[in-house]
Each structure stands twice: as C-alpha cells, then as structure tokens.
Design a protein around this motif. Structure first.
Motif, PDB file in Angstrom:
ATOM      1  N   LEU A  82       0.762  -1.182   0.127  1.00  0.00           N
ATOM      2  CA  LEU A  82       0.023  -0.118  -0.137  1.00  0.00           C
ATOM      3  C   LEU A  82       0.769   1.225   0.047  1.00  0.00           C
ATOM      4  O   LEU A  82       0.595   2.183  -0.654  1.00  0.00           O
ATOM      5  CB  LEU A  82      -0.848   0.061   1.195  1.00  0.00           C
ATOM      6  N   ALA A  99     -12.527  -3.940   0.150  1.00  0.00           N
ATOM      7  CA  ALA A  99     -11.479  -3.487   1.022  1.00  0.00           C
ATOM      8  C   ALA A  99     -11.284  -1.761   1.385  1.00  0.00           C
ATOM      9  O   ALA A  99     -11.009  -1.259   2.325  1.00  0.00           O
ATOM     10  CB  ALA A  99     -10.145  -3.819   0.049  1.00  0.00           C
ATOM     11  N   ARG A 100     -11.806  -1.189  -0.010  1.00  0.00           N
ATOM     12  CA  ARG A 100     -11.639   0.354   0.236  1.00  0.00           C
ATOM     13  C   ARG A 100     -13.261   0.726   1.297  1.00  0.00           C
ATOM     14  O   ARG A 100     -12.752   1.517   2.159  1.00  0.00           O
ATOM     15  CB  ARG A 100     -11.981   1.077  -1.164  1.00  0.00           C
ATOM     16  N   LEU A 106     -11.404   0.162   4.684  1.00  0.00           N
ATOM     17  CA  LEU A 106     -10.559   1.006   4.928  1.00  0.00           C
ATOM     18  C   LEU A 106     -11.242   2.456   5.432  1.00  0.00           C
ATOM     19  O   LEU A 106     -10.540   3.373   5.958  1.00  0.00           O
ATOM     20  CB  LEU A 106      -9.457   1.140   3.894  1.00  0.00           C
ATOM     21  N   ARG A 143     -11.811  -4.991  -4.607  1.00  0.00           N
ATOM     22  CA  ARG A 143     -11.139  -3.980  -4.195  1.00  0.00           C
ATOM     23  C   ARG A 143     -12.174  -3.122  -3.430  1.00  0.00           C
ATOM     24  O   ARG A 143     -11.882  -2.191  -2.648  1.00  0.00           O
ATOM     25  CB  ARG A 143     -10.640  -3.126  -5.168  1.00  0.00           C
ATOM     26  N   SER A 195      -5.377   2.196  -1.662  1.00  0.00           N
ATOM     27  CA  SER A 195      -6.035   1.093  -1.792  1.00  0.00           C
ATOM     28  C   SER A 195      -6.794   1.136  -3.405  1.00  0.00           C
ATOM     29  O   SER A 195      -6.951   0.110  -3.925  1.00  0.00           O
ATOM     30  CB  SER A 195      -7.162   0.707  -0.841  1.00  0.00           C
ATOM     31  N   ILE A 251      -4.693  -7.174  -2.466  1.00  0.00           N
ATOM     32  CA  ILE A 251      -6.078  -6.920  -1.953  1.00  0.00           C
ATOM     33  C   ILE A 251      -6.575  -8.356  -1.423  1.00  0.00           C
ATOM     34  O   ILE A 251      -6.956  -8.876  -0.374  1.00  0.00           O
ATOM     35  CB  ILE A 251      -6.926  -6.262  -2.571  1.00  0.00           C
ATOM     36  N   TYR A 270      -9.570 -10.006   1.558  1.00  0.00           N
ATOM     37  CA  TYR A 270     -10.722  -8.799   0.952  1.00  0.00           C
ATOM     38  C   TYR A 270     -11.329  -9.807  -0.460  1.00  0.00           C
ATOM     39  O   TYR A 270     -10.246 -10.114  -1.198  1.00  0.00           O
ATOM     40  CB  TYR A 270     -10.437  -7.677   0.835  1.00  0.00           C
TER      41      TYR A 270
END
Length: 507
Positions: A54, A119-120, A123, A116, A100, A108, A113
C-alpha cells in the motif's frame, strides 16, 4: 468517598495490537469509545506485507498528486518502530485508504478481501470513525487525512458527498492559517515546506472539483481581497529531494522513486505546473455538469458566481501555460518497451496534467461569451468548434496510450467525466461518406468504454454511467449529456453527443 463519588472508573485497557510507530489516542476517550473504535476496526492495521505494498502504491500514484506527507518522518517512524517518532493513526489509515485504489488486486485478495470495493469500504470506515470521535488533536494531520479521504472525489455510495468533506477540510485549513505565508513564523524549515505543500494540495483539489465552495471561500483569481491568501507559489525548494536511506526504502519494498532524485524532481515539477494550471482552470464546471447529468440532477448555472471574462483571453492563458511547460512535465510516452513502475508512474502523472489542460480548454470553449457582432460570432464559433473537436480527439489519443500501457486503473476519478464526454463525441451518427472516420470512431468508442468499465470499482461516476448504458435509459442519458454543451450556440457538437439510437450496448 466511595459512596459519595461512586466506584473509580476502570483503567483504560492497553492497545496491545497497535505498533509503537502509531500515535496514542487522546486520553479524553472513554472505554466505551475505545470499544466502539475496536468494533469498527479502527484499531486494526494492515499486515506488514500489505502495508508495504500500500505504501509503495501511495508513493507512486497518490503522493505526486497530493504531497501532504513528510515522507522522511512517516517512513522513519515505521522503520524504527521505537516510539520516539509516531504517526497519527487517522493519517495512517487515510494513507492506506488512498493507496487502496491503486494497489494490485492480488495483494488485496491475499489480505482476505473479496474485492477492491470491499477493501476500500473497510479502510474508509476506519478513517471515518476516527473522525467521528475526534481522535486527532493535530489539525494539520486532520486536514491531510481529509484531503486523502476525498482527493479522488469518490466515496462509498452510502456516505455524504465529497463536497461535505472538502468543505470541512478547507474551512479547517483556513482556520489554522495554512493559507498564510509561514516564512515569518517560528516553524522549522521542514514544517514550513509541509504547510505550503498541504495548502496547495487543498487549493488544487478545491479548484478542480467543487465550484460552489470557491465563491464562499473566495479562491478565485479575480477575488477583491488579494491579500486573503498571501502564501507564495510552491517551488522545488518546498519538496524533499534526496536519496532515502536503505532502512526507509525497505518499508516500501525499495521503491525506485526514493533512490532517484531526478524522479522525485520530475514529480515535484508536475505538481507545480498543475498548481499553476489550477489557478486558471474551470475544469470543475465540466466535471460537475457531467456528474449531475449522469446522476439525474438538473443542471444549474454553476458559473453564475464567476465574473464574465473573454473566452479568447482565457484560451490564450492556457496556451501561454502550455508554452512555458518544462519538458519534464510534458506528456511523453516512455521510451522503454517495458517501463519500470517509476517510469509508468511519471508517465501517468504527466498524462493527467495533459488531460487536465485539454479539459480546461474544452471548458473554456463551452462558455457563453460570444461577441455581439454576428460576423464575429460566426467566426469565433467556428474556431471554437474546431478547438473543441481537437481537444476531444487529443483526449482520446491520450486515453489510447494509457490503455496500451495498462495504466487505466491508475487514473484519478475526475477522468471519468472526460471519458463520458469523449464517448458521446465518438457516438455521433456514422455516415457512409466517411467510412474511415467511422471505423476510427468505433475503435475509440470501444477503447474508452473499456477504460470506463475498468474504473467502476474506484469511481462512482464510472459505475453509474456503466449501469445506465447497460440498462434501458441509454438514449435518454446521451441526450441529457448534450445539454452540457448548450452554451456553445449554433454548433453541431450537440448532435455529436446526442447521436443516434445506436447505443454502446449494441457494439
């Protein structure tokens, strides 16, 4: 005393899983607050391998556009992990969220996760909950975190619009004097540089994305109080240009940028030139109008707060900016057939600067400032119509190059608006007499449509447009897009964008 005051509050439990490079949370937080933070995942940090990837993605794709971090301090804190220098937990999570959007999907998935998008969302929630509980006492860290949170102008669909967050960010930045010249302050040289980079990052994002806040905060070039923002233009001296030591480079998988001063200088020059362009640009007018059309909102007169100015004068300002553009900031395709990650990064930021210039020219041509004399109006219209065509074709060429280098997914979210305009342009009715042009338009249409679909996971605008085109309201949407160009009277551009009943879903 025990009966009078009640039992003593229990001691706050230690945060066992938080590394020493992360700053401690304020002591004013209650145990219930800590439990809430933990339940929302705000006290969880990415694993070391995921964090490394990241941070590498952040340095390549985010930091050149938003150079708000003191990379020396940030990377040293992680490398040393001794508690002597620490990173704001809020800022750390904001960096992870911003990166991310660009890290390879394999990393990812290895983190557990499913996508994406998932994951976003996770986060983002970590940043948001820290903001809700006011867990950061340093206002500059809060400004930096807010800017990273909304810099790509795209948040989870259930969240407040980006203008809400940029309004808070801009107000906070002004309240702590980021817009003032820090040279006469008692701050260290490093702190002064950081304040200048942070202010100009906030300035650029606001100028490019949120028009209605500009009039409130008076950030226009033609403001009456020219002393309101007395901070000098950013220069190369405001950047950290040096070879980082091996232990810091190890934190980001020995990223090439950190050991090459010329690469760092090129990134800085691109940001400086973007800042100069942002002071001229009305790109936000096009971006906001496209967003409103795609989201089904009525287009208002977004430029009402701007004083009338000559379109030709505005175009000349852009051309003068282009003529003085340094070679290092100019759009150049990599010479190597297999460019490194660093070369790909620099090319993309140069390309975004080129797209921003072309989009700004396009916006200038779509303002209703034609001369009153009919003969001059026709002449001015013809030249502007030709310039509009050239801008859209040049934008298409840049997107074509970006796709060939497989960099489409690294594009910032505002490019979605340009993609939609280009798609409308190439969707004009095909005529048998220009078969070659029709074939070329078909290829361009396919290419830009493919890029737009790639941006669906990181761009809400791209996702909305894709869903609309694949649905049943395709023709109505294209007709609405044509209203973006209504100020350009007597032009065939509206016909270009309206197109025929032949839709993208029929390709």
């Amino acid at each position: 005393m025990h009966q009078l005051l009640g039992p003593q509050a229990p001691d706050r439990p230690p945060l066992n899983n938080t590394p020493r490079y992360v700053s401690e949370l304020p002591t004013r937080l209650e145990v219930s607050d800590l439990d809430y933070l933990e339940s929302k995942g705000a006290l969880c940090l990415p694993t070391a391998p995921f964090r490394k990837q990241l941070l590498k993605s952040y340095i390549l794709w985010v930091h050149p556009q938003v150079p708000v971090l003191d990379l020396d301090k940030f990377l040293h804190s992680i490398a040393a992990n001794d508690g002597k220098t620490r990173i704001s937990l809020l800022l750390f999570h904001a960096v992870m969220f911003a990166a991310s959007a660009f890290v390879d999907i394999s990393h990812i998935q290895e983190e557990g996760y499913m996508s994406r998008k998932v994951a976003r969302e996770v986060l983002f929630r970590r940043v948001k909950v820290l903001l809700e509980l006011n867990c950061e006492d340093d206002p500059i860290s809060t400004v930096q975190a807010l800017l990273l949170l909304i810099h790509w102008n795209d948040l989870p669909q259930s969240e407040k619009v980006a203008s809400h967050w940029i309004g808070i960010c801009l107000s906070l930045a002004i309240s702590i004097g980021l817009h003032r010249n820090p040279d006469s302050s008692t701050l260290t040289s490093s702190e002064q540089k950081l304040r200048r980079r942070t202010w100009w990052s906030v300035h650029n994002h606001t100028r490019l994305t949120v028009e209605n806040l500009l009039s409130v905060m008076r950030m226009q070039e033609d403001r009456e109080d020219r002393n309101l923002f007395d901070i000098p233009m950013i220069t190369l001296n405001d950047f950290q240009l040096h070879v980082f030591p091996p232990e810091m480079r190890a934190v980001v998988d020995d990223c090439e940028v950190l050991r090459d001063i010329e690469y760092q200088k090129t990134q800085a020059v691109v940001f400086i030139e973007k800042t100069k362009l942002c002071q001229l640009s009305r790109f936000s007018s096009i971006l906001n109008r496209v967003q409103k059309v795609v989201c089904g909102e009525e287009i208002a007169n977004d430029d009402a707060h701007l004083k009338p100015r000559s379109t030709q004068d505005e175009i000349e300002k852009y051309r003068r900016w282009q003529l003085q553009l340094p070679v290092s900031a100019s759009h150049q395709c990599p010479m190597d057939l297999l460019p490194t990650d660093c070369e790909r990064s620099i090319y993309l930021h140069q390309s975004w600067l080129r797209l921003l210039y072309l989009g700004s020219l396009y916006a200038a041509c779509c303002t209703d400032t034609e001369p009153s004399d009919d003969s001059l109006a026709v002449s001015g219209h013809d030249s502007r119509s030709a310039l509009v065509d050239k801008c859209l074709l040049d934008i298409t060429d840049v997107f074509d190059e970006i796709d060939c280098l497989e960099l489409s997914e690294q594009l910032p979210c505002p490019t979605s608006a340009l993609l939609i305009l280009v798609l409308g342009y190439h969707r004009q009715p095909f005529q048998a007499s220009i078969e070659i042009n029709a074939r070329q338009s078909s290829r361009s249409l396919h290419k830009c449509w493919k890029i737009l679909r790639k941006l669906k996971e990181t761009s809400h605008l791209a996702a909305r447009m894709s869903a609309a085109v694949e649905g049943t309201i395709c023709d109505e949407l294209w007709e609405s897009i044509s209203t973006i160009h209504l100020p350009l009277k007597k032009t065939s551009l509206a016909n270009h964008l309206i197109g025929s009943s032949w839709g993208l879903n029929g390709l």
